[in-house]
Design a protein around this motif. Structure first.
Motif, PDB file in Angstrom:
ATOM      1  N   UNK A  16       0.820  -1.212   0.000  1.00 26.34           N
ATOM      2  CA  UNK A  16       0.000   0.000   0.000  1.00 26.34           C
ATOM      3  C   UNK A  16       0.855   1.265   0.000  1.00 26.34           C
ATOM      4  N   UNK A  17       1.934   1.260   0.762  1.00 21.67           N
ATOM      5  CA  UNK A  17       2.808   2.430   0.796  1.00 21.67           C
ATOM      6  C   UNK A  17       3.485   2.657  -0.548  1.00 21.67           C
ATOM      7  N   UNK A  18       3.912   1.562  -1.179  1.00 23.36           N
ATOM      8  CA  UNK A  18       4.524   1.672  -2.504  1.00 23.36           C
ATOM      9  C   UNK A  18       3.514   2.208  -3.515  1.00 23.36           C
ATOM     10  N   UNK A  19       2.291   1.653  -3.473  1.00 27.08           N
ATOM     11  CA  UNK A  19       1.236   2.121  -4.378  1.00 27.08           C
ATOM     12  C   UNK A  19       0.900   3.588  -4.130  1.00 27.08           C
ATOM     13  N   UNK A  20       0.871   3.989  -2.869  1.00 26.80           N
ATOM     14  CA  UNK A  20       0.559   5.379  -2.529  1.00 26.80           C
ATOM     15  C   UNK A  20       1.611   6.309  -3.112  1.00 26.80           C
ATOM     16  N   UNK A  63       6.412  13.296  11.627  1.00 24.08           N
ATOM     17  CA  UNK A  63       7.505  13.613  10.716  1.00 24.08           C
ATOM     18  C   UNK A  63       8.636  12.620  10.915  1.00 24.08           C
ATOM     19  N   UNK A  64       9.375  12.358   9.840  1.00 25.47           N
ATOM     20  CA  UNK A  64      10.527  11.453   9.829  1.00 25.47           C
ATOM     21  C   UNK A  64      10.140   9.998  10.008  1.00 25.47           C
ATOM     22  N   UNK A  65       8.868   9.667   9.929  1.00 25.47           N
ATOM     23  CA  UNK A  65       8.469   8.281  10.116  1.00 25.47           C
ATOM     24  C   UNK A  65       8.647   7.534   8.806  1.00 25.47           C
ATOM     25  N   UNK A  66       9.395   6.473   8.813  1.00 22.89           N
ATOM     26  CA  UNK A  66       9.692   5.719   7.601  1.00 22.89           C
ATOM     27  C   UNK A  66       8.692   4.593   7.407  1.00 22.89           C
ATOM     28  N   UNK A  67       8.762   3.967   6.254  1.00 26.97           N
ATOM     29  CA  UNK A  67       7.894   2.826   5.975  1.00 26.97           C
ATOM     30  C   UNK A  67       8.151   1.703   6.961  1.00 26.97           C
ATOM     31  N   UNK A  98      -5.281  19.980  -7.250  1.00 31.15           N
ATOM     32  CA  UNK A  98      -6.560  20.335  -6.621  1.00 31.15           C
ATOM     33  C   UNK A  98      -7.172  19.160  -5.878  1.00 31.15           C
ATOM     34  N   UNK A  99      -7.059  17.968  -6.452  1.00 34.30           N
ATOM     35  CA  UNK A  99      -7.688  16.809  -5.830  1.00 34.30           C
ATOM     36  C   UNK A  99      -6.703  15.927  -5.108  1.00 34.30           C
ATOM     37  N   UNK A 100      -5.604  16.493  -4.676  1.00 34.89           N
ATOM     38  CA  UNK A 100      -4.573  15.685  -4.012  1.00 34.89           C
ATOM     39  C   UNK A 100      -5.102  15.090  -2.717  1.00 34.89           C
ATOM     40  N   UNK A 101      -4.785  13.832  -2.506  1.00 34.17           N
ATOM     41  CA  UNK A 101      -5.186  13.149  -1.278  1.00 34.17           C
ATOM     42  C   UNK A 101      -4.029  13.249  -0.301  1.00 34.17           C
ATOM     43  N   UNK A 102      -4.289  13.625   0.939  1.00 42.41           N
ATOM     44  CA  UNK A 102      -3.188  13.736   1.905  1.00 42.41           C
ATOM     45  C   UNK A 102      -2.538  12.387   2.170  1.00 42.41           C
ATOM     46  N   UNK A 103      -1.268  12.448   2.521  1.00 41.78           N
ATOM     47  CA  UNK A 103      -0.525  11.233   2.853  1.00 41.78           C
ATOM     48  C   UNK A 103      -1.079  10.647   4.142  1.00 41.78           C
ATOM     49  N   UNK A 109       0.988   9.124  -5.974  1.00 42.93           N
ATOM     50  CA  UNK A 109       1.363  10.523  -5.761  1.00 42.93           C
ATOM     51  C   UNK A 109       2.228  11.032  -6.908  1.00 42.93           C
ATOM     52  N   UNK A 110       3.182  10.195  -7.350  1.00 44.85           N
ATOM     53  CA  UNK A 110       4.055  10.580  -8.465  1.00 44.85           C
ATOM     54  C   UNK A 110       3.262  10.773  -9.758  1.00 44.85           C
TER      55      UNK A 110
END
Length: 197
Positions: free
Chosen positions: A45-49, A73-77, A63-68, A53-54
């Protein structure tokens, strides 16, 4: 109580204990498998997200960006995977008060333990035991739950991801970081694991 009754009673208890041990081991294996499946699904899911985003950025869609996903902050996968595993384990097992507290607060204390261990091992010229790693990380991160067992389990996860090598000498296990190991190189394998499950 006769000797025969005593022997029969011992045999009955031994059988019950053996059955309970087998049941406990099976339940641990089941929970570990669920945790691995959840970790693989989260990584996918993180890879797909990130990919979505890219693509969105390439299309110029702001305009329609979905928030992460919400995380500090600094939290890794790796931290997100570790947090998901802790939440799943906490729901499925009876935890001690300290263990439950660690599962709730472990994700809020900075970089993932996997990254801390890999960074530490990368800076070492000689192999290190889980106990040595735990001592250094506990000293460097006061207030964070770092113990030998947690470091050993996390180091084994890094071994499974081919980021760390393990060597056993007698009854002691030593860990060293692989120089060319990069976290991003392992996402396709995790994605394949998730697809297979």
């Amino acid at each position: 109580m006769t000797v025969q009754e005593n022997t029969t009673l011992k045999a009955a208890y031994a059988g019950k204990v053996a059955a309970d041990l087998a049941e406990n081991t099976a339940e641990q294996d089941r929970i570990r498998a669920e945790i691995e499946t959840l970790q693989a699904q989260l990584a996918t899911l993180e890879t797909d997200h990130a990919l979505l985003e890219n693509v969105s950025a390439a299309l110029g869609d702001t305009t329609g960006a979905v928030p992460a996903p919400r995380r500090p902050a600094k939290k890794t996968a790796a931290v997100a995977k570790e947090a998901a595993a802790k939440k799943a384990a906490a729901k499925k097992t009876v935890a001690t008060t300290g263990g439950a507290k660690a599962a709730k607060t472990g994700a809020d204390k900075g970089p993932a333990l996997t990254e801390l261990i890999h960074t530490h091992l990368s800076s070492q010229s000689e192999p290190r035991t889980a106990r040595e790693i735990a001592k250094v990380l506990a000293d460097a991160n006061p207030g964070r739950n770092v113990n030998d067992n947690l470091v050993r389990t996390t180091a084994e996860r890094l071994v499974a991801r081919s980021r760390v090598d393990r060597v056993k000498q007698g009854s002691t296990v030593y860990y060293t970081a692989k120089a060319d190991a990069a976290p991003a190189a392992f996402e396709p394998a995790e994605k394949a694991t998730a697809a297979a499950s």
